[in-house]
Design an enzyme around this catalytic site. Structure first.
Site, PDB file in Angstrom:
ATOM      1  N   TYR A  13      -1.460  -0.507  10.649  1.00  0.00           N
ATOM      2  CA  TYR A  13      -1.658  -0.841   9.237  1.00  0.00           C
ATOM      3  C   TYR A  13      -0.459  -0.383   8.412  1.00  0.00           C
ATOM      4  O   TYR A  13       0.091  -1.143   7.611  1.00  0.00           O
ATOM      5  CB  TYR A  13      -2.950  -0.187   8.732  1.00  0.00           C
ATOM      6  CG  TYR A  13      -3.250  -0.486   7.278  1.00  0.00           C
ATOM      7  CD1 TYR A  13      -3.802  -1.715   6.910  1.00  0.00           C
ATOM      8  CD2 TYR A  13      -2.969   0.428   6.272  1.00  0.00           C
ATOM      9  CE1 TYR A  13      -4.080  -2.001   5.571  1.00  0.00           C
ATOM     10  CE2 TYR A  13      -3.236   0.153   4.944  1.00  0.00           C
ATOM     11  CZ  TYR A  13      -3.794  -1.064   4.596  1.00  0.00           C
ATOM     12  OH  TYR A  13      -4.061  -1.349   3.272  1.00  0.00           O
ATOM     13  N   SER A  48       0.844  -1.197   0.000  1.00  0.00           N
ATOM     14  CA  SER A  48       0.000   0.000   0.000  1.00  0.00           C
ATOM     15  C   SER A  48       0.875   1.241   0.000  1.00  0.00           C
ATOM     16  O   SER A  48       2.012   1.220   0.490  1.00  0.00           O
ATOM     17  CB  SER A  48      -0.865   0.015   1.272  1.00  0.00           C
ATOM     18  OG  SER A  48      -1.556   1.240   1.384  1.00  0.00           O
TER      19      SER A  48
HETATM   20  N1  NAP Z   1      -8.828  -0.684  -1.141  1.00  0.00           N
HETATM   21  C1  NAP Z   1      -7.758   0.093  -0.981  1.00  0.00           C
HETATM   22  O1  NAP Z   1      -7.831   1.323  -1.112  1.00  0.00           O
HETATM   23  C2  NAP Z   1      -6.428  -0.516  -0.664  1.00  0.00           C
HETATM   24  C3  NAP Z   1      -5.311   0.330  -0.674  1.00  0.00           C
HETATM   25  C4  NAP Z   1      -4.061  -0.224  -0.402  1.00  0.00           C
HETATM   26  C5  NAP Z   1      -3.930  -1.571  -0.149  1.00  0.00           C
HETATM   27  N2  NAP Z   1      -5.051  -2.365  -0.130  1.00  0.00           N
HETATM   28  C6  NAP Z   1      -4.881  -3.786   0.179  1.00  0.00           C
HETATM   29  O2  NAP Z   1      -5.599  -4.576  -0.742  1.00  0.00           O
HETATM   30  C7  NAP Z   1      -5.898  -5.833  -0.133  1.00  0.00           C
HETATM   31  C8  NAP Z   1      -7.355  -6.186  -0.391  1.00  0.00           C
HETATM   32  O3  NAP Z   1      -8.178  -5.307   0.345  1.00  0.00           O
HETATM   33  P1  NAP Z   1      -9.558  -4.734  -0.220  1.00  0.00           P
HETATM   34  O4  NAP Z   1      -9.387  -3.281  -0.362  1.00  0.00           O
HETATM   35  O5  NAP Z   1     -10.015  -5.531  -1.369  1.00  0.00           O
HETATM   36  O6  NAP Z   1     -10.505  -4.943   1.058  1.00  0.00           O
HETATM   37  P2  NAP Z   1     -11.576  -6.075   1.392  1.00  0.00           P
HETATM   38  O7  NAP Z   1     -12.692  -6.046   0.420  1.00  0.00           O
HETATM   39  O8  NAP Z   1     -11.889  -5.898   2.829  1.00  0.00           O
HETATM   40  O9  NAP Z   1     -10.807  -7.443   1.160  1.00  0.00           O
HETATM   41  C9  NAP Z   1      -9.960  -8.030   2.113  1.00  0.00           C
HETATM   42  C10 NAP Z   1      -9.820  -9.494   1.751  1.00  0.00           C
HETATM   43  O10 NAP Z   1      -8.874 -10.091   2.642  1.00  0.00           O
HETATM   44  C11 NAP Z   1      -9.443 -11.246   3.196  1.00  0.00           C
HETATM   45  N3  NAP Z   1      -8.924 -11.467   4.547  1.00  0.00           N
HETATM   46  C12 NAP Z   1      -8.923 -10.607   5.608  1.00  0.00           C
HETATM   47  N4  NAP Z   1      -8.414 -11.199   6.694  1.00  0.00           N
HETATM   48  C13 NAP Z   1      -8.098 -12.475   6.316  1.00  0.00           C
HETATM   49  C14 NAP Z   1      -7.558 -13.585   7.001  1.00  0.00           C
HETATM   50  N5  NAP Z   1      -7.230 -13.533   8.306  1.00  0.00           N
HETATM   51  N6  NAP Z   1      -7.359 -14.738   6.310  1.00  0.00           N
HETATM   52  C15 NAP Z   1      -7.691 -14.809   5.002  1.00  0.00           C
HETATM   53  N7  NAP Z   1      -8.214 -13.793   4.286  1.00  0.00           N
HETATM   54  C16 NAP Z   1      -8.408 -12.637   4.960  1.00  0.00           C
HETATM   55  C17 NAP Z   1     -10.955 -11.010   3.204  1.00  0.00           C
HETATM   56  O11 NAP Z   1     -11.651 -12.248   3.133  1.00  0.00           O
HETATM   57  P3  NAP Z   1     -12.388 -12.976   4.347  1.00  0.00           P
HETATM   58  O12 NAP Z   1     -12.934 -11.909   5.254  1.00  0.00           O
HETATM   59  O13 NAP Z   1     -13.440 -13.791   3.659  1.00  0.00           O
HETATM   60  O14 NAP Z   1     -11.338 -13.822   4.977  1.00  0.00           O
HETATM   61  C18 NAP Z   1     -11.128 -10.259   1.885  1.00  0.00           C
HETATM   62  O15 NAP Z   1     -11.272 -11.165   0.820  1.00  0.00           O
HETATM   63  C19 NAP Z   1      -5.521  -5.691   1.335  1.00  0.00           C
HETATM   64  O16 NAP Z   1      -4.248  -6.291   1.556  1.00  0.00           O
HETATM   65  C20 NAP Z   1      -5.430  -4.195   1.521  1.00  0.00           C
HETATM   66  O17 NAP Z   1      -4.568  -3.837   2.591  1.00  0.00           O
HETATM   67  C21 NAP Z   1      -6.289  -1.869  -0.379  1.00  0.00           C
END
Ligand code: NAP
Length: 241
Positions: free
Chosen positions: A148, A134
């Site tokens: 985070y 990120s």
């Molecule tokens: N959206 C943004 O602006 C942004 C920016 C920078 C980085 N990111 C990164 O992108 C990635 C995806 O996030 P997102 O934005 O798509 O949010 P999200 O919709 O909340 O997705 C998070 C995913 O991670 C899984 N997860 C969480 N805890 C877990 C665990 N203990 N074991 C296995 N799976 C787990 C969740 O699935 P379950 O709950 O079903 O396990 C879900 O599929 C993350 O690493 C986040 O830090 C996002």
């Protein structure tokens, strides 16, 4: 693809499924993965889609689950380490569980996934490892974002170390640094710099396919913001949350 049950992981999985790729999808919410598999498999030209429940903080189960999925698919060309949590609270306010959970998911959990994937890649002598870090990992952040940002800084450092280790080899390592993309992790966050899930996924897939060392997504305005963050005075970073 880990964290494939929602947001970026689900979106990237949908894009690759539409291209007929074979996919292995994991997350904790198996019901969502099964529904996604059933939907994507029904499309004409769909590849093979395997799903499994995996909690990446159950460190002992990470290796066996990933190895089993790779075996079911006959190998692993690419792994997107995407599972992530965005919980957090100011340190020392008694809400340490949220911070520990965030670091265990985003850093220690990612480490466990990387261990499992690299065992497979080393045996194959090839593979593309993609780490979903990120822009927040560019600089320490205050308050609820502190753990985070630290977890993502750690993940970026892990990726940089692996890039040095595998430079010139058939194993490639890409560090993705998204800015703000509309997903559950950003619920309640309002920012003029937020882009839609569809745009974010499209840009991430484009970046993954280029297999760069690192990509800030979207590049504008986040690439300059991300570079400036390294040197921004505390007066600026202390207002960032
Ligand atoms: N959206 C943004 O602006 C942004 C920016 C920078 C980085 N990111 C990164 O992108 C990635 C995806 O996030 P997102 O934005 O798509 O949010 P999200 O919709 O909340 O997705 C998070 C995913 O991670 C899984 N997860 C969480 N805890 C877990 C665990 N203990 N074991 C296995 N799976 C787990 C969740 O699935 P379950 O709950 O079903 O396990 C879900 O599929 C993350 O690493 C986040 O830090 C996002």
């Amino acid at each position: 693809m880990t964290g494939a049950s929602s947001g970026l992981g689900e979106g990237i999985a949908r894009t690759y499924a539409a291209q007929g790729r074979d996919l292995a999808l994991v997350a904790r919410r198996l019901d969502r993965l099964e529904a996604l598999r059933d939907e994507l498999s029904a499309a004409p030209g769909a590849g093979r889609i395997e799903v499994a429940r995996l909690d990446v903080t159950d460190f002992d189960s990470v290796g066996p689950v990933i190895a089993d999925l790779a075996e079911r698919l006959g190998g692993l060309d690419r792994a997107v380490i995407n599972a992530g949590a965005g919980k957090g609270a100011p340190l020392g306010t008694g809400k340490w569980r949220a911070n520990v959970e965030t670091v265990q998911t985003n850093l220690t959990g990612a480490l466990a996934q990387v261990e499992a994937v690299l065992e497979i890649f080393r045996a194959q002598d090839r593979g593309h490892l993609v780490l979903m870090s990120s822009v927040a990992g560019q600089r320490g952040m205050p308050k609820a974002q502190a753990a985070y940002a630290a977890s993502k800084a750690g993940l970026t450092a892990l990726g940089e170390g692996l890039q040095a280790e595998f430079a010139g080899s058939p194993i490639a390592v890409t560090i993705l640094k998204p800015g703000f993309i509309e997903t559950d992790i950003n619920k309640g966050v309002r920012s003029a710099m937020m882009i839609s899930l569809d745009q974010g996924v499209a840009e991430l897939v484009k970046a993954i396919e280029r297999e760069p060392g690192e990509a800030v997504v979207p590049a504008w305005p986040w690439a300059p913001v991300s570079a400036l963050l390294r040197y921004a005075p505390l007066e600026i970073t202390r207002r960032m949350v």
